[in-house]
Every structure is written in structure tokens, then in C-alpha cells.
Design a protein around this motif. Sequence first.
Motif, PDB file in Angstrom:
ATOM      1  N   UNK A   1       0.826  -1.202   0.000  1.00  0.00           N
ATOM      2  CA  UNK A   1       0.000   0.000   0.000  1.00  0.00           C
ATOM      3  C   UNK A   1       0.860   1.251   0.000  1.00  0.00           C
ATOM      4  N   UNK A   2       1.898   1.271   0.808  1.00  0.00           N
ATOM      5  CA  UNK A   2       2.811   2.415   0.861  1.00  0.00           C
ATOM      6  C   UNK A   2       3.519   2.625  -0.472  1.00  0.00           C
ATOM      7  N   UNK A   3       3.727   1.529  -1.203  1.00  0.00           N
ATOM      8  CA  UNK A   3       4.420   1.619  -2.492  1.00  0.00           C
ATOM      9  C   UNK A   3       3.470   1.980  -3.634  1.00  0.00           C
ATOM     10  N   UNK A   4       2.179   2.169  -3.316  1.00  0.00           N
ATOM     11  CA  UNK A   4       1.225   2.559  -4.347  1.00  0.00           C
ATOM     12  C   UNK A   4       0.385   1.436  -4.888  1.00  0.00           C
ATOM     13  N   UNK A   5       0.320   0.310  -4.165  1.00  0.00           N
ATOM     14  CA  UNK A   5      -0.467  -0.837  -4.598  1.00  0.00           C
ATOM     15  C   UNK A   5      -1.444  -1.242  -3.495  1.00  0.00           C
ATOM     16  N   UNK A   6      -2.394  -0.367  -3.147  1.00  0.00           N
ATOM     17  CA  UNK A   6      -3.325  -0.677  -2.048  1.00  0.00           C
ATOM     18  C   UNK A   6      -4.238  -1.856  -2.357  1.00  0.00           C
ATOM     19  N   UNK A   7      -4.447  -2.126  -3.648  1.00  0.00           N
ATOM     20  CA  UNK A   7      -5.324  -3.239  -4.041  1.00  0.00           C
ATOM     21  C   UNK A   7      -4.541  -4.478  -4.445  1.00  0.00           C
ATOM     22  N   UNK A   8      -3.260  -4.489  -4.130  1.00  0.00           N
ATOM     23  CA  UNK A   8      -2.436  -5.649  -4.479  1.00  0.00           C
ATOM     24  C   UNK A   8      -1.652  -5.436  -5.758  1.00  0.00           C
ATOM     25  N   UNK A   9      -0.921  -6.443  -6.149  1.00  0.00           N
ATOM     26  CA  UNK A   9      -0.018  -6.330  -7.298  1.00  0.00           C
ATOM     27  C   UNK A   9       0.038  -7.667  -8.028  1.00  0.00           C
ATOM     28  N   UNK A  10       0.265  -7.623  -9.336  1.00  0.00           N
ATOM     29  CA  UNK A  10       0.429  -8.829 -10.147  1.00  0.00           C
ATOM     30  C   UNK A  10       1.843  -8.869 -10.712  1.00  0.00           C
TER      31      UNK A  10
ATOM     32  N   UNK B   1       7.363 -22.608  -6.980  1.00  0.00           N
ATOM     33  CA  UNK B   1       6.608 -21.465  -7.489  1.00  0.00           C
ATOM     34  C   UNK B   1       5.120 -21.617  -7.186  1.00  0.00           C
ATOM     35  N   UNK B   2       4.607 -22.829  -7.296  1.00  0.00           N
ATOM     36  CA  UNK B   2       3.184 -23.055  -7.028  1.00  0.00           C
ATOM     37  C   UNK B   2       2.849 -22.846  -5.553  1.00  0.00           C
ATOM     38  N   UNK B   3       3.728 -23.278  -4.665  1.00  0.00           N
ATOM     39  CA  UNK B   3       3.516 -23.040  -3.238  1.00  0.00           C
ATOM     40  C   UNK B   3       3.563 -21.544  -2.950  1.00  0.00           C
ATOM     41  N   UNK B   4       4.552 -20.869  -3.521  1.00  0.00           N
ATOM     42  CA  UNK B   4       4.669 -19.426  -3.299  1.00  0.00           C
ATOM     43  C   UNK B   4       3.459 -18.682  -3.868  1.00  0.00           C
ATOM     44  N   UNK B   5       2.979 -19.119  -5.007  1.00  0.00           N
ATOM     45  CA  UNK B   5       1.808 -18.490  -5.620  1.00  0.00           C
ATOM     46  C   UNK B   5       0.621 -18.482  -4.659  1.00  0.00           C
ATOM     47  N   UNK B   6       0.399 -19.599  -3.968  1.00  0.00           N
ATOM     48  CA  UNK B   6      -0.708 -19.700  -3.018  1.00  0.00           C
ATOM     49  C   UNK B   6      -0.460 -18.831  -1.791  1.00  0.00           C
ATOM     50  N   UNK B   7       0.776 -18.823  -1.299  1.00  0.00           N
ATOM     51  CA  UNK B   7       1.092 -18.025  -0.112  1.00  0.00           C
ATOM     52  C   UNK B   7       0.984 -16.539  -0.404  1.00  0.00           C
ATOM     53  N   UNK B   8       1.501 -16.115  -1.543  1.00  0.00           N
ATOM     54  CA  UNK B   8       1.525 -14.693  -1.884  1.00  0.00           C
ATOM     55  C   UNK B   8       0.117 -14.147  -2.088  1.00  0.00           C
ATOM     56  N   UNK B   9      -0.803 -14.985  -2.534  1.00  0.00           N
ATOM     57  CA  UNK B   9      -2.173 -14.535  -2.771  1.00  0.00           C
ATOM     58  C   UNK B   9      -2.804 -13.982  -1.500  1.00  0.00           C
ATOM     59  N   UNK B  10      -2.392 -14.506  -0.339  1.00  0.00           N
ATOM     60  CA  UNK B  10      -2.945 -14.031   0.930  1.00  0.00           C
ATOM     61  C   UNK B  10      -2.605 -12.555   1.161  1.00  0.00           C
ATOM     62  N   UNK B  11      -1.518 -12.084   0.565  1.00  0.00           N
ATOM     63  CA  UNK B  11      -1.088 -10.695   0.730  1.00  0.00           C
ATOM     64  C   UNK B  11      -1.525  -9.810  -0.429  1.00  0.00           C
ATOM     65  N   UNK B  12      -2.408 -10.334  -1.289  1.00  0.00           N
ATOM     66  CA  UNK B  12      -2.846  -9.556  -2.435  1.00  0.00           C
ATOM     67  C   UNK B  12      -1.857  -9.553  -3.583  1.00  0.00           C
ATOM     68  N   UNK B  13      -0.961 -10.516  -3.605  1.00  0.00           N
ATOM     69  CA  UNK B  13       0.045 -10.629  -4.660  1.00  0.00           C
ATOM     70  C   UNK B  13      -0.377 -11.750  -5.600  1.00  0.00           C
TER      71      UNK B  13
END
Length: 500
Positions: free
Chosen positions: A338-347, A363-375
Motif C-alpha cells: 500500500x505504501x508503495x502505491x499498490x493498495x489493491x495488491x499487485x500482479x 513457485x506453485x507453493x509461493x503463488x498460493x502463499x503470496x495470494x494471501x497478501x494480495x500478490x
Amino acid sequence: MITTRRSALIAAMALPWTGRLVHAAPPPDRGVMRISHPLEWGGSESIDPISEFRLYEVLPRLYERLVVPDEDGRPAPYLATSWSPNDDATAWTFTLRDGVTFHDNSRFDAGAAAYTLNRIIDPAVETPLKAVLGIIKLAEAVDSSTLLVQLNAPHADFPLLLLDYRVLMIPEGSGDTIAESGIGTGPFKLEALAVDGTTRLVANDNYWQGAPKTGAVEIVPIPDAQAALQATLAGQIDFYAASLPEAKLFADPTKFVVHLVPGGGWEAFVMRTDTPPFDDPRVRKALRLAADRQTMIDLVLGADGGVVACDNPVWPGDQYHVDLDCAQDIDQARQLLSEAGYPDGISVELFVSDLSQNWLPLAEVYQQQAAEAGITVDIVTTASDGYYSDVWMVEPFTATAWGQREADQILNEAYRSGAAWNETFWNDNSFDALLDRARSATDFGERAKLYAEAQRTLWEEGGSLIPYFVSTVNVWNAAVGNVPAVEYDNIPWHEVTVDR
């Protein structure tokens, strides 16, 4: 059956110096070892030891180092039998082993050693080793068996840098031809070179530690990890670097021997810090805070397959390693985005291949984990053939893998500004100055403090998401004997047997 021996490395690699060399008669009926390489450089592979596109599987059989690691990872004698610094560690004197010859029967001496080191620092020669050995000002032969290495600055740990698997001795004046000749002092000689076909090495029966117990080695390209796995299971190749879950496929002791080798190698996802959105340290840290590293180990490697790395490239067995806290923090990751300008997450797009059997599941495990943070992580699977030339250090977010390196080496080779293998394009003059001060500090406590500061800086601002240090699972065909459970480039190849 999995064995976990870490001992007997030096006993296996180097004979105690007795003042004479061993030239034993070759054993009868020596077999042929068959191994593969992943064609990771897309056909540009080279047997020049300092080439960026080195054919790794060939190097330790053709060439040798001045020093090798002992059981604690410290330098031990090999082609150099002793060494000492001057008072301020700006110059180091090495005494070299007498009576060693190259494959062309020319003598290994201080002239050859000086030439090898000076070639690495030559401005006209391109090599990633400059990031490691650029501290050398000049290497010169005092006499045939005495090498003097003058440094640009004090370095109390300089011999540690010579442990690099690419600091391999070649004949004086051979730089223009070494990529074709492969002339070294090692236990095997080059008979035929075909990167896209079969490269063949034959025993060097004049080897200084005695004639090799294997008659020849054949190296063929298999760019697909699954194909290499199947070729090993079928008995077509004799060695495979497996993941821990794959080890169960090789449970038949009549067909395979499996070694679990704990070490400091790591796999990672790296962000180009010169490319949006990864040029913002808040984005980089958010992506790293989204990772649950222990879960990555459990799901990708298995519970005993590695240890948490905390994005720190300095492995826990290193004398300068510092422990860090890298617990997953979804809330802080969201706040930083959010501070970096991505309050709605990032792709972001993450580029991987099956060059490593772990990259895609990681990569698949990280993909699932990162989704929790809006990534949102879009995984892009690319060809293994040419991955390191076409994808790595080209695309903004990629998978990578490194073997174990000492603190000074990995911090300079992968993170110093302008280093050839600075894969995150990390460019920080104050960080470079920190590394310089660490090298120059003659007091161990001061060096440890400075290297610790460098590691903490990378945790706060760096572009490497290093989840774990992985244990190496070396699988050998049961026909291969006398192989210790050590890192690949530390195996005493002259002692290895092939019974077929």
C-alpha cells in the motif's frame, strides 16, 4: 538406503605430502562412467574453467585447484602445500606441490599458477570470477615452486576465495586454446568434446595421485530433468541430483546408492532491482514477507530436505553466518504494498523451467502463499534448454540456484555492483564499501560484524527470495563404487570405480 557421511573428505581427495608422487599402474578392466548435463547454456557450454558458460560436469575431472575444503570448509593443501600472508595481509605466498604435470606432460609450476590467476583479472578477459578474485593486483612466480599473490587491499581470508570450483590451474599461455584442449592436471584427459553430443574423457594414467580406477567418462546432454530421472532409473546414466521426495524411487540397494549431503546450496526467486515494480524496496520486501519458508521446505523438499534460509545467501555452516528472523507477515506485506502505491495488491510474472525439479512446485507453493497478501503470481514456464542465457538475468522475476559458497565469495559474486552474476542487479556503493571493509579487516571479530551487517542489509532491502538451503541428494548407479558423500566438485574422481 540413504547415507549421510560428511567425514573423510580430505583423506579421500588428497594424499598426505610425503615428498614423492604416486604413479601407480592402471587397474585392469576399468569401466566407463556415464553422466549427463542439462544443456543449461543452450549449446554455448565451455570447458574453459572461467567461462560464464562453464560445462560444470566436466571441470573437476580435467582441472584442479590450489586448495580444497576440509571438513569444516576451510582451505586445505592440494596443488599448493602451504601458504602465509605478509604482516598486513596484502600479499600471500604459496608453496606449490612439486612433480605435478599437465596432460600434455608440461610441468605445473608457479609460472602456470601465476598465469592462471592473472588471466582471471585481465581486463580483456570476460569472466564472472572477477567479482571473486578482482582483489588480486598481480600474481608472480618467485621461483618454480613459490607463488606470490599481491592484493589491491588487505584480505585476511584470501585463501578462502581459491576454494571456488572454477579457480582451476591451466598451462601457462593456454588461455586462447583451453576451451578446446581441456589441458589440466586432473585425473582425466579430454578425448572428444561435443556439447550437443557425447563428450568423452579418458583416464590420465600419469596422474600425480595414481592412475584413475575408471577408464573413461562419457557426458551427454539431457536438458529435461524428468528425462534425466528416467534415464537414471533405466540405468542409462550413472548419476542424478535428486530431490528428497524422489529418493524413494531409488530405494533398491542392488541398483542404486543414495547419498544425502547437507550443504549450503540454495534455490531462490530473484527480482531485478533495476526494473519496475521491483525497483521499490517496499515491493521487494512485501514479496519476501509473503513467503512461509518452512512450509515451502515441507511441501517441496520434505521435512529433512533443507533448512530455512531467510533470504540470506550465507549458509549456516559458514563462520560469518548471522541468524535472521524471517517469519511470514501478511499484514506487513500488505502495508508495504500500500505504501508503495499498490493498495489493491499487485500482479507479477515469475519465470521458471524444469531445469530444477523443485522450481515449479516451489513457485506453485509461493503463488498460493503470496495470494494471501494480495500478490497475484502468474507462473511462466519456459524451456530448460538455454534458460540461463535467455531467461535468467533477462526477465524481471526468475528462478535461480547456487551451490555452496563462502560468505566473502557469494556476497561479492552475487551482490557487488557490476558483478557479472549480480542476478538482482543490486547496485549500492555503500554495500560495496561494506564488503571492502570486511575484506580489509585483520581482526576476525570486526570482519564478522561487517559481514553480519551486509547480510542484514540484504534482508531489509535485497531482491533475493531465498527460502531454504537444500540438502543435496546424490544418486549413483550401484555399479559405481568408492564415492564419498560429499559435494560433487569435491569427489576424488581418481578413486571412483565402475564395475560393468
